[in-house]
Design a protein around this motif. Structure first.
Motif, short mmCIF file in Angstrom:
data_model
loop_
_atom_site.label_atom_id
_atom_site.label_comp_id
_atom_site.label_asym_id
_atom_site.label_seq_id
_atom_site.Cartn_x
_atom_site.Cartn_y
_atom_site.Cartn_z
N LEU A 222 -6.25 4.18 -10.37
CA LEU A 222 -5.61 5.13 -9.47
C LEU A 222 -4.20 5.42 -9.97
O LEU A 222 -3.42 4.50 -10.19
CB LEU A 222 -5.57 4.57 -8.05
CG LEU A 222 -6.90 4.09 -7.46
CD1 LEU A 222 -6.72 3.73 -5.99
CD2 LEU A 222 -7.98 5.15 -7.61
N GLY A 224 -0.40 7.55 -10.09
CA GLY A 224 0.62 8.12 -9.24
C GLY A 224 1.79 8.71 -10.01
O GLY A 224 2.06 8.32 -11.15
N GLN A 233 3.19 9.64 -5.18
CA GLN A 233 2.05 10.44 -4.74
C GLN A 233 0.83 10.15 -5.61
O GLN A 233 0.94 10.05 -6.84
CB GLN A 233 2.39 11.93 -4.82
CG GLN A 233 3.60 12.35 -4.02
CD GLN A 233 3.32 12.41 -2.52
OE1 GLN A 233 2.22 12.12 -2.07
NE2 GLN A 233 4.33 12.79 -1.75
N HIS A 234 -0.32 10.03 -4.99
CA HIS A 234 -1.57 9.83 -5.73
C HIS A 234 -1.96 11.15 -6.39
O HIS A 234 -2.11 12.17 -5.72
CB HIS A 234 -2.67 9.37 -4.76
CG HIS A 234 -4.01 9.22 -5.39
ND1 HIS A 234 -4.23 8.44 -6.51
CD2 HIS A 234 -5.22 9.75 -5.07
CE1 HIS A 234 -5.52 8.49 -6.84
NE2 HIS A 234 -6.13 9.29 -5.98
N TRP A 266 1.03 3.14 -0.85
CA TRP A 266 -0.11 3.84 -0.26
C TRP A 266 -0.75 3.02 0.85
O TRP A 266 -1.95 3.12 1.11
CB TRP A 266 -1.14 4.16 -1.34
CG TRP A 266 -0.60 5.05 -2.43
CD1 TRP A 266 0.45 5.92 -2.34
CD2 TRP A 266 -1.06 5.14 -3.78
NE1 TRP A 266 0.67 6.57 -3.54
CE2 TRP A 266 -0.26 6.10 -4.45
CE3 TRP A 266 -2.09 4.52 -4.48
CZ2 TRP A 266 -0.44 6.45 -5.79
CZ3 TRP A 266 -2.28 4.85 -5.82
CH2 TRP A 266 -1.47 5.81 -6.46
N TRP A 269 -3.25 4.52 3.52
CA TRP A 269 -4.36 5.33 3.01
C TRP A 269 -5.55 5.43 3.97
O TRP A 269 -6.25 6.46 3.99
CB TRP A 269 -4.84 4.75 1.68
CG TRP A 269 -5.66 3.49 1.82
CD1 TRP A 269 -5.20 2.23 1.96
CD2 TRP A 269 -7.08 3.41 1.85
NE1 TRP A 269 -6.23 1.34 2.08
CE2 TRP A 269 -7.41 2.05 2.01
CE3 TRP A 269 -8.12 4.34 1.75
CZ2 TRP A 269 -8.73 1.60 2.08
CZ3 TRP A 269 -9.43 3.90 1.83
CH2 TRP A 269 -9.73 2.55 1.99
N ARG A 279 -0.01 12.44 -0.46
CA ARG A 279 -1.21 12.36 -1.29
C ARG A 279 -1.53 10.88 -1.48
O ARG A 279 -0.79 10.15 -2.15
CB ARG A 279 -0.99 13.04 -2.63
CG ARG A 279 -0.65 14.52 -2.52
CD ARG A 279 -1.03 15.26 -3.79
NE ARG A 279 -2.47 15.23 -4.00
CZ ARG A 279 -3.32 16.13 -3.48
NH1 ARG A 279 -2.85 17.11 -2.72
NH2 ARG A 279 -4.60 16.05 -3.72
N LEU A 280 -2.64 10.45 -0.88
CA LEU A 280 -3.04 9.05 -0.89
C LEU A 280 -4.47 8.94 -1.41
O LEU A 280 -5.26 9.87 -1.26
CB LEU A 280 -2.95 8.46 0.53
CG LEU A 280 -1.61 8.58 1.24
CD1 LEU A 280 -1.76 8.19 2.71
CD2 LEU A 280 -0.57 7.70 0.56
N PRO A 281 -4.83 7.79 -1.99
CA PRO A 281 -6.23 7.62 -2.41
C PRO A 281 -7.14 7.48 -1.20
O PRO A 281 -6.71 7.07 -0.12
CB PRO A 281 -6.19 6.32 -3.22
CG PRO A 281 -5.02 5.57 -2.69
CD PRO A 281 -4.01 6.61 -2.29
N TRP A 295 -10.21 0.39 -2.33
CA TRP A 295 -9.62 0.19 -3.65
C TRP A 295 -8.78 -1.08 -3.65
O TRP A 295 -8.44 -1.62 -2.60
CB TRP A 295 -8.79 1.41 -4.06
CG TRP A 295 -7.75 1.81 -3.05
CD1 TRP A 295 -7.95 2.49 -1.89
CD2 TRP A 295 -6.34 1.53 -3.10
NE1 TRP A 295 -6.77 2.67 -1.20
CE2 TRP A 295 -5.77 2.10 -1.93
CE3 TRP A 295 -5.52 0.88 -4.02
CZ2 TRP A 295 -4.41 2.02 -1.67
CZ3 TRP A 295 -4.16 0.80 -3.75
CH2 TRP A 295 -3.62 1.37 -2.58
N ARG A 316 -1.85 17.58 -8.29
CA ARG A 316 -2.75 16.52 -8.75
C ARG A 316 -3.52 17.00 -9.97
O ARG A 316 -3.60 18.21 -10.23
CB ARG A 316 -3.73 16.13 -7.64
CG ARG A 316 -4.63 17.29 -7.18
CD ARG A 316 -5.61 16.83 -6.11
NE ARG A 316 -6.38 17.94 -5.57
CZ ARG A 316 -7.49 18.42 -6.13
NH1 ARG A 316 -7.93 17.92 -7.26
NH2 ARG A 316 -8.14 19.42 -5.57
#
Length: 356
Positions: A222, A224, A233-234, A266, A269, A279-281, A295, A316
């Motif tokens: 993952l 960032g 931010q993911h 995060w 999430w 922006r998160l996973p 995760w 992204r």
């Protein structure tokens, strides 16, 4: 519906190459949903790359195709959505919605266009065994004077023009260039064409990973980047590793592994509302369904260099990034959006030769 080529049709595909090859027909690589359009009078069917129907999601496009395509035909092309002079894949993805009322609303709010680039059948004749040059000539005649939201994809046999398109069209949200052998017959589900895509590199923070479906080895890292407020931010994942390397990555990241997500950038999430402002996973979506989005958090202290083609809305990675190497010489906080190269804006209307 009774056509010489009937659904489902699996579209002809392209394989990646590093450079634009000579002596080809060149077209832009569109960033949308690949679609085979079947029209038999008042009947229209939009077939996807997987064979599933897209018809119900684009009612406005079905009506437009009835008025702009030949009475009986099968056309290969791309469904796209444009905003402010460039393609917007996020807006296009939103069109795939289970609620009919939402589909109708989005059809008005973000209407789609269709870019035609191949002709598989016309009237009672299948064209799949004709060479590309003949199919292109027939398509050009069939769509002469066509109006938006249906477009004839620009094509050239001039490699210098193709190189210019490769540099310019990215600014309109396109993916690169497709090269097609002029004598090529239409070969379903075969990688018989060539795609040349932009590739850039970025230094990113590795802040977690997901396990592989086969067991306790890394499935994806993952990634960032820090925004101008200092928030991580993911931005995407990288996932293509040999099995031996997947096991090694677990060992390499073990010293950074956290017992739980508390204190991690995060940490929120799993809160659906948190995805509205960051922006998160694990963002919930209709694409993920019941897929396990959990995760393993790690301290965001390791930097990796990854290769990517382009960014979606500058936020992204549009596709899965490709791991290149660890960067022990880089500090995580230096991995910001500022390092990313921004393509020069280019109006999509210039690509299509008509209002987008």
């Amino acid at each position: 519906m009774d056509l010489p080529v009937m659904p489902p049709v699996k579209p002809m595909l392209a394989k990646s190459v590093a450079r634009i090859p000579p002596d080809m027909q060149y077209e832009a690589k569109w960033d949308g949903f690949r679609a085979i359009v079947f029209r038999d009078g008042t009947e229209v069917e939009l077939g996807s790359r997987t064979g599933k129907s897209l018809t119900r999601y684009f009612p406005e496009l079905v009506e437009a195709l009835k008025g702009r395509l030949p009475e009986r035909c099968v056309v290969d092309g791309e469904i796209v959505v444009a905003r402010e002079g460039r393609l917007d894949f996020d807006a296009l993805s939103e069109r795939i919605h289970p609620a009919a009322s939402r589909v109708r609303t989005l059809a008005e709010r973000t209407p789609a266009s269709f870019v035609a680039f191949d002709l598989l059948a016309l009237a009672d004749e299948s064209l799949v065994d004709l060479p590309l040059t003949d199919r292109r000539a027939l398509l050009t005649r069939a769509l002469a004077g066509v109006t938006a939201p249906v477009h004839l994809a620009p094509a050239t046999t001039d490699i210098d023009v193709a190189r210019q398109w490769f540099e310019q069209y990215e600014g309109a949200g396109l993916d690169g260039v497709i090269a097609k052998p002029p004598t090529l017959r239409y070969r379903q589900d075969e990688r018989a064409m060539f795609k040349i895509k932009h590739e850039r590199t970025a230094d990113v923070v590795v802040a977690g990973y997901r396990f592989h479906k086969s067991g306790p080895v890394v499935g994806s890292l993952l990634l960032g980047l820090y925004d101008d407020r200092g928030t991580l931010q993911h931005v995407g994942v990288c996932a293509a590793f040999a099995m031996k390397r997947r096991a090694e990555l677990v060992e390499e990241l073990e010293p950074l592994r956290l017992a739980d997500v508390e204190g991690h950038p995060w940490a929120a999430w799993s809160d659906e509302s948190a995805h509205e402002t960051a922006r998160l996973p694990g963002a919930p979506s209709r694409w993920s369904g019941k897929k396990d989005l959990s995760w393993v958090p790690v301290r965001p202290e390791r930097v990796a260099e990854v290769a990517y083609d382009h960014m979606e809305n500058g936020a992204r990675f549009r596709h899965t990034a490709r791991f290149r190497r660890w960067r022990p010489d880089r500090a995580p906080e230096s991995c910001t959006y500022a390092q990313l190269e921004e393509p020069v804006r280019y109006d999509l209307a210039e690509v299509l030769g008509s209002p987008a």
